[in-house]
Design an enzyme around this catalytic site. Sequence first.
Site, PDB file in Angstrom:
ATOM      1  N   ASP A  21       0.851  -1.193   0.000  1.00 38.54           N
ATOM      2  CA  ASP A  21       0.000   0.000   0.000  1.00 38.54           C
ATOM      3  C   ASP A  21       0.882   1.236   0.000  1.00 38.54           C
ATOM      4  O   ASP A  21       1.718   1.401   0.884  1.00 38.54           O
ATOM      5  CB  ASP A  21      -0.886  -0.044   1.261  1.00 38.54           C
ATOM      6  CG  ASP A  21      -1.733   1.209   1.404  1.00 38.54           C
ATOM      7  OD1 ASP A  21      -1.965   1.885   0.384  1.00 38.54           O
ATOM      8  OD2 ASP A  21      -2.157   1.498   2.540  1.00 38.54           O
ATOM      9  N   ASP A  25      -4.197   3.773   2.687  1.00 34.65           N
ATOM     10  CA  ASP A  25      -5.625   3.431   2.867  1.00 34.65           C
ATOM     11  C   ASP A  25      -5.832   1.972   3.289  1.00 34.65           C
ATOM     12  O   ASP A  25      -6.954   1.499   3.380  1.00 34.65           O
ATOM     13  CB  ASP A  25      -6.440   3.763   1.610  1.00 34.65           C
ATOM     14  CG  ASP A  25      -6.076   2.867   0.427  1.00 34.65           C
ATOM     15  OD1 ASP A  25      -5.139   2.042   0.551  1.00 34.65           O
ATOM     16  OD2 ASP A  25      -6.725   2.987  -0.626  1.00 34.65           O
ATOM     17  N   ASP A  29      -1.836  -1.224  -3.803  1.00 35.46           N
ATOM     18  CA  ASP A  29      -2.168  -0.468  -5.017  1.00 35.46           C
ATOM     19  C   ASP A  29      -1.058  -0.580  -6.071  1.00 35.46           C
ATOM     20  O   ASP A  29      -0.004  -1.174  -5.833  1.00 35.46           O
ATOM     21  CB  ASP A  29      -2.467   1.005  -4.664  1.00 35.46           C
ATOM     22  CG  ASP A  29      -1.422   1.582  -3.710  1.00 35.46           C
ATOM     23  OD1 ASP A  29      -0.225   1.309  -3.930  1.00 35.46           O
ATOM     24  OD2 ASP A  29      -1.796   2.285  -2.745  1.00 35.46           O
ATOM     25  N   ASP A  98      -5.140 -10.557 -15.351  1.00 40.38           N
ATOM     26  CA  ASP A  98      -6.099 -11.590 -14.950  1.00 40.38           C
ATOM     27  C   ASP A  98      -7.450 -11.155 -15.492  1.00 40.38           C
ATOM     28  O   ASP A  98      -7.928 -10.071 -15.157  1.00 40.38           O
ATOM     29  CB  ASP A  98      -6.130 -11.654 -13.417  1.00 40.38           C
ATOM     30  CG  ASP A  98      -6.628 -12.987 -12.898  1.00 40.38           C
ATOM     31  OD1 ASP A  98      -7.493 -13.587 -13.550  1.00 40.38           O
ATOM     32  OD2 ASP A  98      -6.154 -13.410 -11.827  1.00 40.38           O
ATOM     33  N   ASP A 199      -9.523 -16.370 -16.000  1.00 43.65           N
ATOM     34  CA  ASP A 199     -10.153 -16.867 -14.789  1.00 43.65           C
ATOM     35  C   ASP A 199     -11.339 -17.786 -15.119  1.00 43.65           C
ATOM     36  O   ASP A 199     -12.149 -17.447 -15.985  1.00 43.65           O
ATOM     37  CB  ASP A 199     -10.649 -15.638 -14.004  1.00 43.65           C
ATOM     38  CG  ASP A 199     -11.333 -16.007 -12.713  1.00 43.65           C
ATOM     39  OD1 ASP A 199     -10.618 -16.356 -11.765  1.00 43.65           O
ATOM     40  OD2 ASP A 199     -12.580 -15.949 -12.647  1.00 43.65           O
ATOM     41  N   GLU A 256      -7.573 -21.016 -16.282  1.00 42.28           N
ATOM     42  CA  GLU A 256      -7.870 -21.707 -15.020  1.00 42.28           C
ATOM     43  C   GLU A 256      -8.929 -22.769 -15.310  1.00 42.28           C
ATOM     44  O   GLU A 256     -10.069 -22.447 -15.606  1.00 42.28           O
ATOM     45  CB  GLU A 256      -8.387 -20.707 -13.985  1.00 42.28           C
ATOM     46  CG  GLU A 256      -8.485 -21.335 -12.615  1.00 42.28           C
ATOM     47  CD  GLU A 256      -9.397 -20.587 -11.658  1.00 42.28           C
ATOM     48  OE1 GLU A 256      -9.213 -20.733 -10.448  1.00 42.28           O
ATOM     49  OE2 GLU A 256     -10.319 -19.868 -12.110  1.00 42.28           O
ATOM     50  N   HIS A 331      -3.682 -17.320  -4.709  1.00 41.76           N
ATOM     51  CA  HIS A 331      -4.586 -16.560  -3.841  1.00 41.76           C
ATOM     52  C   HIS A 331      -5.827 -17.338  -3.414  1.00 41.76           C
ATOM     53  O   HIS A 331      -6.614 -16.830  -2.621  1.00 41.76           O
ATOM     54  CB  HIS A 331      -4.999 -15.279  -4.568  1.00 41.76           C
ATOM     55  CG  HIS A 331      -5.809 -15.580  -5.804  1.00 41.76           C
ATOM     56  ND1 HIS A 331      -5.268 -16.232  -6.895  1.00 41.76           N
ATOM     57  CD2 HIS A 331      -7.112 -15.374  -6.099  1.00 41.76           C
ATOM     58  CE1 HIS A 331      -6.218 -16.397  -7.803  1.00 41.76           C
ATOM     59  NE2 HIS A 331      -7.336 -15.878  -7.347  1.00 41.76           N
ATOM     60  N   ASP A 332      -6.021 -18.533  -3.970  1.00 42.17           N
ATOM     61  CA  ASP A 332      -7.179 -19.351  -3.609  1.00 42.17           C
ATOM     62  C   ASP A 332      -6.808 -20.540  -2.732  1.00 42.17           C
ATOM     63  O   ASP A 332      -7.673 -21.325  -2.355  1.00 42.17           O
ATOM     64  CB  ASP A 332      -7.845 -19.917  -4.882  1.00 42.17           C
ATOM     65  CG  ASP A 332      -8.461 -18.853  -5.761  1.00 42.17           C
ATOM     66  OD1 ASP A 332      -8.885 -17.808  -5.224  1.00 42.17           O
ATOM     67  OD2 ASP A 332      -8.524 -19.064  -6.983  1.00 42.17           O
TER      68      ASP A 332
HETATM   69  C1  GLC Z   1     -11.180 -18.034  -9.734  1.00 43.22           C
HETATM   70  C2  GLC Z   1     -10.343 -17.079  -8.932  1.00 43.22           C
HETATM   71  C3  GLC Z   1     -10.999 -16.880  -7.604  1.00 43.22           C
HETATM   72  C4  GLC Z   1     -12.366 -16.291  -7.837  1.00 43.22           C
HETATM   73  C5  GLC Z   1     -13.185 -17.132  -8.810  1.00 43.22           C
HETATM   74  C6  GLC Z   1     -14.360 -16.383  -9.321  1.00 43.22           C
HETATM   75  O1  GLC Z   1     -11.246 -19.296  -9.189  1.00 43.22           O
HETATM   76  O2  GLC Z   1      -9.045 -17.540  -8.831  1.00 43.22           O
HETATM   77  O3  GLC Z   1     -10.257 -16.074  -6.746  1.00 43.22           O
HETATM   78  O4  GLC Z   1     -13.060 -16.201  -6.634  1.00 43.22           O
HETATM   79  O5  GLC Z   1     -12.454 -17.512  -9.940  1.00 43.22           O
HETATM   80  O6  GLC Z   1     -13.957 -15.368 -10.194  1.00 43.22           O
END
Ligand code: GLC
Length: 562
Positions: A21, A25, A29, A98, A199, A256, A331-332
């Site tokens: 950041d 905030d 960013d 993404d 995605d 993905e 991140h998932d």
């Molecule tokens: C993908 C992303 C995830 C998101 C989902 C819906 O799996 O990696 O973070 O919540 O798609 O867009």
Amino acid sequence: MHIVWWKESVVYQIYPISFKDSDGDGHGDLQGIYEKLDYLTDLGIDVIWICPIYESPGYDNGYDISDYYAIMRKFGTMDDFDRLLEEAHRRGLKIMMDLVLNHTSDEHAWFAESRSSKVNPKRDYYIWRSGKNGQVPNNWESYFGGSVWKHDPETNEYYLHLYSEHQPDLNWNNAQMAEEMYGMVHWWLQKGVDGFRFDAVAHIAKAEGLPSAHNPDNLPVVPAYQLFSNLEQVHSILNKLNDMILKPYGPMTVGETSGLGPEQALAYIGTDRNELNMVFQFEHMFVDAKSSGIGKWNYREWKLTELKEIMSRWQTVLHGRGWNANYMGNHDQPRPVSRFGDDGRYRVRSAQMLATWMLTLEGTPYIYQGEEIGMTNVAFPNIDQYRDIETMNYYRHYIAQGRDKNDIMEAIWKKSRDNARTPMQWDDTEHAGFTEGQPWIQVNDNYTEINVAAAENDPGSVLHYYRKLIAIRKKSKVLIYGEYELLLPDDPDIYAYTRTLGDEKMLIILNFRGNEPEMHWPEGWTENQAKLVIGNVKRRYSTDEGTILLQPYEARVYMMQS
Ligand code: GLC
């Protein structure tokens, strides 16, 4: 051997809300990323994949896009983006965006029109159905729990959302919507971005007629992945996208795609297919779950033999026919060192061992922010400290069903996506140097010990090891293109394999456990011939008879000397 830049690249994934950041905030960013470009250059990576930064109300941290042509205000402006892209390019770094093609935000202008009336020209941009006898149109279960259908009083119909109700699915049967999406992808390419992660792309087509899934127990909703994953129409859409839009620019693309094995993956990435460069597969992400998809919350002990079988199948099937995208976290997913290593006593060594694994496989390696310093899972005691929409839905759903709260929290500690979303730990000052304000999600308490500044000062750190490893990989054609062969498939502790390219041969030995297993030198290898390229312990042991004695979480990479 087909040589291209994206095969030789190492990718670093940034989850921008939690990276850095710059304006206090509490929300990372673009300027924050800009300020850390030196750090990324020093790490030696080539491509930065940035999770969604488009305008979004942020119910799913940007995966709910309300304007594909604008930057979310909290992340900065389009000027900030342009500056970042330019500076990255000046340094020889590439930027991968993404893109969410499966759904938009329910605050997207299209959806506002679509929901306004049954005859609106954009009605058909989304998937609307009337109810069946006062019930939802079918029994599909959402990835985030509950039904995929949300009733909209405005027109008394339901819209479909595979993820949260704030993420209505787009209707790819609508040619005009598809054209608008193609145009948008083109717009970003013209701007100069170098790649895309698409995605949830496996789900953009749904089974014709949206039939209910098999439901022997007559449950209100059931997993129905096969009815909206990897269907034939996905391929025709990607083919068109590639032909019309992508091809002239040659971007790096990764889709993905959950729910497939390597043979099916070839339908996306086979060199003859004209679709994508790579896919993110999910098989190895379910080795510690009782079932796939939403079943992720039901933990089971994972076995190394199973992990090896999955990874080896992908390595072998794709060799010469496609290309792997290798990852152990994102991140998932939970933090790999907590999941597959030891985040206590052997944190550093096991994080180094896991890094060795990822960077010595065939395929492009993806490093998720924080992995390079061995960041760990977090166990917030209170559900109010969590932010992730999937986690919150899971909690609410099972509390409503009367499940034990402690069991629910245990599952969250193991599997919540927030494990990977706590702020990047830069130093040991307040909030780990991530922000001067109040972070949007609490920093992991262990930041005083685990942080970039501390790692910089410690030559034995995970960070220094990553730098070395990345440099080694980038110089080594055999590590990039060499053929993979698994050794000791049944060994419960050791993961060992060779990589071979012409006369060159590498041997990788990884101990995935906290014990001290032994192995013999594989056929064709002797200690005298083997030159150590990198390892994560100071002293290595073997017996005079040629047995290798491994220490907890030890990793060794050898090159065959001729
Ligand atoms: C993908 C992303 C995830 C998101 C989902 C819906 O799996 O990696 O973070 O919540 O798609 O867009």
